[in-house]
Motif scaffolding. Structure first.
Motif, PDB file in Angstrom:
ATOM      1  N   GLN A  23      89.119  11.723 -30.178  1.00 55.19           N
ATOM      2  CA  GLN A  23      88.417  12.140 -28.753  1.00 55.19           C
ATOM      3  C   GLN A  23      88.038  10.889 -27.757  1.00 55.19           C
ATOM      4  OE1 GLN A  23      88.425  15.397 -28.004  1.00 55.19           O
ATOM      5  NE2 GLN A  23      87.199  15.239 -26.206  1.00 55.19           N
ATOM      6  N   VAL A  24      88.561  10.812 -26.714  1.00 56.69           N
ATOM      7  CA  VAL A  24      88.306   9.548 -25.688  1.00 56.69           C
ATOM      8  C   VAL A  24      86.977  10.128 -25.134  1.00 56.69           C
ATOM      9  CG1 VAL A  24      88.995   8.095 -24.242  1.00 56.69           C
ATOM     10  CG2 VAL A  24      90.628   8.888 -26.247  1.00 56.69           C
ATOM     11  N   GLN A  25      86.094   9.221 -24.896  1.00 58.72           N
ATOM     12  CA  GLN A  25      85.039   9.255 -23.955  1.00 58.72           C
ATOM     13  C   GLN A  25      85.116   8.427 -22.725  1.00 58.72           C
ATOM     14  OE1 GLN A  25      83.758   9.017 -27.099  1.00 58.72           O
ATOM     15  NE2 GLN A  25      84.282  11.195 -27.179  1.00 58.72           N
ATOM     16  N   LEU A  26      85.102   8.983 -21.451  1.00 56.72           N
ATOM     17  CA  LEU A  26      85.232   8.165 -20.251  1.00 56.72           C
ATOM     18  C   LEU A  26      84.171   7.886 -19.337  1.00 56.72           C
ATOM     19  CD1 LEU A  26      88.864   9.203 -19.369  1.00 56.72           C
ATOM     20  CD2 LEU A  26      88.320   7.108 -20.752  1.00 56.72           C
ATOM     21  N   VAL A  27      83.504   6.888 -18.908  1.00 55.68           N
ATOM     22  CA  VAL A  27      82.503   6.773 -18.357  1.00 55.68           C
ATOM     23  C   VAL A  27      82.627   5.833 -16.906  1.00 55.68           C
ATOM     24  CG1 VAL A  27      79.813   6.132 -18.185  1.00 55.68           C
ATOM     25  CG2 VAL A  27      80.807   7.021 -20.102  1.00 55.68           C
ATOM     26  N   GLU A  28      82.439   6.339 -15.757  1.00 57.84           N
ATOM     27  CA  GLU A  28      82.815   5.807 -14.555  1.00 57.84           C
ATOM     28  C   GLU A  28      81.581   5.211 -14.019  1.00 57.84           C
ATOM     29  OE1 GLU A  28      85.333   9.535 -14.265  1.00 57.84           O
ATOM     30  OE2 GLU A  28      83.374   8.864 -15.176  1.00 57.84           O
ATOM     31  N   SER A  29      81.540   4.062 -13.289  1.00 56.69           N
ATOM     32  CA  SER A  29      80.494   3.611 -12.521  1.00 56.69           C
ATOM     33  C   SER A  29      80.926   2.592 -11.286  1.00 56.69           C
ATOM     34  CB  SER A  29      79.821   2.494 -13.648  1.00 56.69           C
ATOM     35  OG  SER A  29      80.336   1.323 -14.021  1.00 56.69           O
ATOM     36  N   GLY A  30      80.072   2.270 -10.389  1.00 54.10           N
ATOM     37  CA  GLY A  30      80.489   1.422  -9.292  1.00 54.10           C
ATOM     38  C   GLY A  30      80.511   2.103  -8.138  1.00 54.10           C
ATOM     39  N   GLY A  31      80.506   3.526  -8.087  1.00 53.15           N
ATOM     40  CA  GLY A  31      80.581   4.246  -6.879  1.00 53.15           C
ATOM     41  C   GLY A  31      78.977   4.141  -5.909  1.00 53.15           C
ATOM     42  N   GLU A  32      79.318   3.927  -4.648  1.00 55.83           N
ATOM     43  CA  GLU A  32      78.029   3.798  -3.924  1.00 55.83           C
ATOM     44  C   GLU A  32      78.295   4.070  -2.450  1.00 55.83           C
ATOM     45  OE1 GLU A  32      77.372  -0.421  -4.881  1.00 55.83           O
ATOM     46  OE2 GLU A  32      77.253  -0.706  -2.797  1.00 55.83           O
TER      47      GLU A  32
END
Length: 123
Positions: free
Chosen positions: A1-10
């Motif tokens: 199972q792969v978990q993905l966490v995005e960041s950087g949006g603003e």
């Protein structure tokens, strides 16, 4: 199972730049092709960019070609989306997605998805 966490949006002004990041865990990152998709209010989710497991091959939607760049760092289990010359119409929630081996450009082809990060481009 792969978990993905995005960041950087603003929130950013027209013509500005952002870099989104997506960190993966729970799998062998170098086996996964990665993609970025986006969904604007009231619209269907759409393909933005994809990259092969090695990073050798990249694919872009026509609407972002020449402005956005997808890249990856397999040592950091991270895929990036560099966005330049941002337009109001780039406003959307941006999602990171993963699938094994072969890169794709359709939403249905990707098995694993992050929760998304909001990008708002203001005039």
């Amino acid at each position: 199972q792969v978990q993905l966490v995005e960041s950087g949006g603003e929130l950013v002004q027209v013509g500005g730049s952002l870099r989104l990041s997506c960190v993966a865990s729970g799998g062998t990152f170098s086996r996964y092709a990665m993609g970025w998709f986006r969904q604007a209010p009231g619209k269907e989710r759409e393909f933005v960019a994809a990259i092969s497991p090695s990073g050798e091959n990249t694919y872009y939607a026509d609407s972002v070609k020449g402005r956005f760049t997808i890249s990856r760092d397999n040592g950091r289990n991270t895929v990036y989306l560099r966005m330049n010359s941002l337009k109001v119409e780039d406003t959307a929630v941006y999602y990171c997605a993963a699938r094994t081996f072969i890169a794709a450009t359709t939403e249905q082809a990707f098995r694993y998805w992050g929760q998304g990060t909001q990008v708002t481009v203001s005039s």
